[in-house]
Design a protein around this motif. Structure first.
Motif, PDB file in Angstrom:
ATOM      1  N   HIS A  35      -1.187   5.595  -2.906  1.00 28.97           N
ATOM      2  CA  HIS A  35      -2.772   4.886  -2.216  1.00 28.97           C
ATOM      3  C   HIS A  35      -3.336   4.647  -3.748  1.00 28.97           C
ATOM      4  N   GLU A  36      -3.065   5.876  -5.030  1.00 27.33           N
ATOM      5  CA  GLU A  36      -4.103   5.311  -6.186  1.00 27.33           C
ATOM      6  C   GLU A  36      -3.066   4.292  -6.771  1.00 27.33           C
ATOM      7  N   THR A  43      -1.953   1.717  -4.822  1.00 24.80           N
ATOM      8  CA  THR A  43      -2.467   0.538  -4.369  1.00 24.80           C
ATOM      9  C   THR A  43      -3.775   0.180  -5.498  1.00 24.80           C
ATOM     10  N   GLN A  44      -4.589   1.294  -5.348  1.00 24.65           N
ATOM     11  CA  GLN A  44      -5.500   0.881  -6.084  1.00 24.65           C
ATOM     12  C   GLN A  44      -5.279  -0.295  -6.916  1.00 24.65           C
ATOM     13  N   TYR A  45      -4.677   0.055  -8.165  1.00 27.59           N
ATOM     14  CA  TYR A  45      -4.236  -0.231  -9.086  1.00 27.59           C
ATOM     15  C   TYR A  45      -4.263  -1.661  -8.872  1.00 27.59           C
ATOM     16  N   LYS A  66      -4.720  -3.340  -6.478  1.00 31.33           N
ATOM     17  CA  LYS A  66      -5.258  -4.148  -5.596  1.00 31.33           C
ATOM     18  C   LYS A  66      -6.493  -4.620  -6.930  1.00 31.33           C
ATOM     19  N   LYS A  67      -6.870  -4.359  -7.805  1.00 31.04           N
ATOM     20  CA  LYS A  67      -7.816  -4.533  -8.652  1.00 31.04           C
ATOM     21  C   LYS A  67      -6.845  -5.450  -9.620  1.00 31.04           C
ATOM     22  N   TYR A  82      -5.815   5.758   5.092  1.00 31.96           N
ATOM     23  CA  TYR A  82      -6.667   4.768   4.676  1.00 31.96           C
ATOM     24  C   TYR A  82      -5.616   2.608   4.500  1.00 31.96           C
ATOM     25  N   ASP A 139      -6.978  -0.860   2.904  1.00 32.10           N
ATOM     26  CA  ASP A 139      -6.197  -0.951   2.303  1.00 32.10           C
ATOM     27  C   ASP A 139      -5.324  -1.693   2.443  1.00 32.10           C
TER      28      ASP A 139
END
Length: 341
Positions: free
Chosen positions: A118-119, A121-123, A125-126, A152, A155
């Protein structure tokens, strides 16, 4: 022994070297390619990722490898480079294996790996200004992936599962039945006797856990092999930056701990029938490691916005590497059916 562990822990996808190596330049078509590899701090642990694509604006495809603790980066480099034409392809070595750092403090659970994914993925996406990404999961990685998209769903554009886990004990029971039948046909009394010394029940799994699974895998390997399926190379020897690594210690230490969660008491995906994102299964007709029969049975119970099962008639546990050209074409089909606005 290494070959046996490969077939069992082949659960996985992706690439190269160093703390931060970036090669980004403008191509002749005006696209900005990406070709980089580095350690990214994920939930407090430096974890290795390789990112490659002809255009930074293409959809992101994150591969979650199997094992546990068996990185897929070398195999992705060798067999899946076509994907970089259409995706920003991301190979991730999970904590404690490959080029990622070892974490000897955290309690290892599937939930921890879900949060790592998840973490990451956030990187992604940004970094690539992506509203959603695609996630492709192999073997043990499907345990992470199914839980990831359930927790999630916003995402992810779609889920792609290879060597799909569903119910480990049911799968293992079918595998033992298959090996027993083949051994009888071949009058292989040595294998039949050895099987009788490895206690197993569909309810409780192996009496001695990981150690008994390893014993069974050593026996089963010869019967899991099929002339219909391509022989895969030893991933530990494909590239110098990975051949110098210690592959076996992570499997026999951290992988052994995670095995305690890989049984029907902890994993039975039949209870997860409703998904909020498109679901795609890529199943090898000769997959006895994680039963393709059970995966197909489970697939038929799933409710999702879109779903499709792709059979690979000349594959076992790893259609993404055993039939890479067909795999590539089918991934393109998934992307075409799920365009990200």
């Amino acid at each position: 022994m290494k070959k046996i562990i490969q077939s069992l822990f082949f659960c996985a996808f992706f690439f190269s070297c160093g703390l931060a190596i970036a090669q980004i330049s403008k191509s002749k078509t005006g696209q900005t390619p990406v070709d980089t590899s580095f350690l990214l701090k994920v939930n407090g642990v430096d974890q290795y990722i390789e990112i490659k694509g002809v255009s930074k604006t293409n959809p992101v495809l994150l591969f979650i490898h199997g094992g546990p603790e068996w990185p897929a980066t070398p195999m992705i480099r060798k067999f899946n480079q076509d994907l970089t034409k259409n995706f920003v392809l991301v190979s991730w070595d999970q904590r404690n294996c490959g080029k990622s750092k070892t974490d000897s403090i955290a309690k290892l659970t599937p939930a921890l790996y879900v949060e790592d994914a998840h973490e990451l993925t956030q990187y992604l996406k940004k970094e690539f200004q992506a509203r959603k990404i695609f996630v492709a999961c192999h073997s043990w990685g499907t345990i992470i992936g199914i839980n990831l998209i359930l927790k999630y769903p916003g995402d992810y554009a779609a889920y792609l599962g290879m060597g799909q886990f569903v119910n480990p004990n049911r799968s293992e029971a079918l595998a033992r039945t298959f090996v027993t039948k083949q051994a009888k046909l071949n009058k292989d009394t040595a294998t039949l006797h050895a099987l009788s010394t490895i206690p197993f029940s569909e309810e409780h799994g192996y009496a001695n856990g990981f150690d008994d699974l390893m014993k069974f895998s050593m026996l089963a390997n010869r019967y899991f092999t099929s002339n219909e399926v391509a022989n895969l190379p030893d991933p530990t020897q494909l590239y110098p930056d990975y051949s110098k690594l210690d592959w076996m210690t992570p499997v026999m230490t951290y992988g052994k701990r995670l095995f305690n969660y890989m049984n029907a008491m902890n994993i039975d995906f039949f209870s997860f029938k409703e998904f909020k994102i498109p679901i795609y299964f890529f199943l090898g007709r000769f997959d006895h490691t994680t039963s393709a029969v059970i995966a197909a049975e489970y697939f038929n119970t799933i409710e999702a916005p879109k779903k499709q099962l792709f059979w690979f008639e000349h594959s076992g546990h790893s259609p993404n590497w055993e039939e890479p050209a067909l795999f590539y074409q089918r991934v393109l089909q998934v992307a075409a059916d799920n365009k990200i606005n």
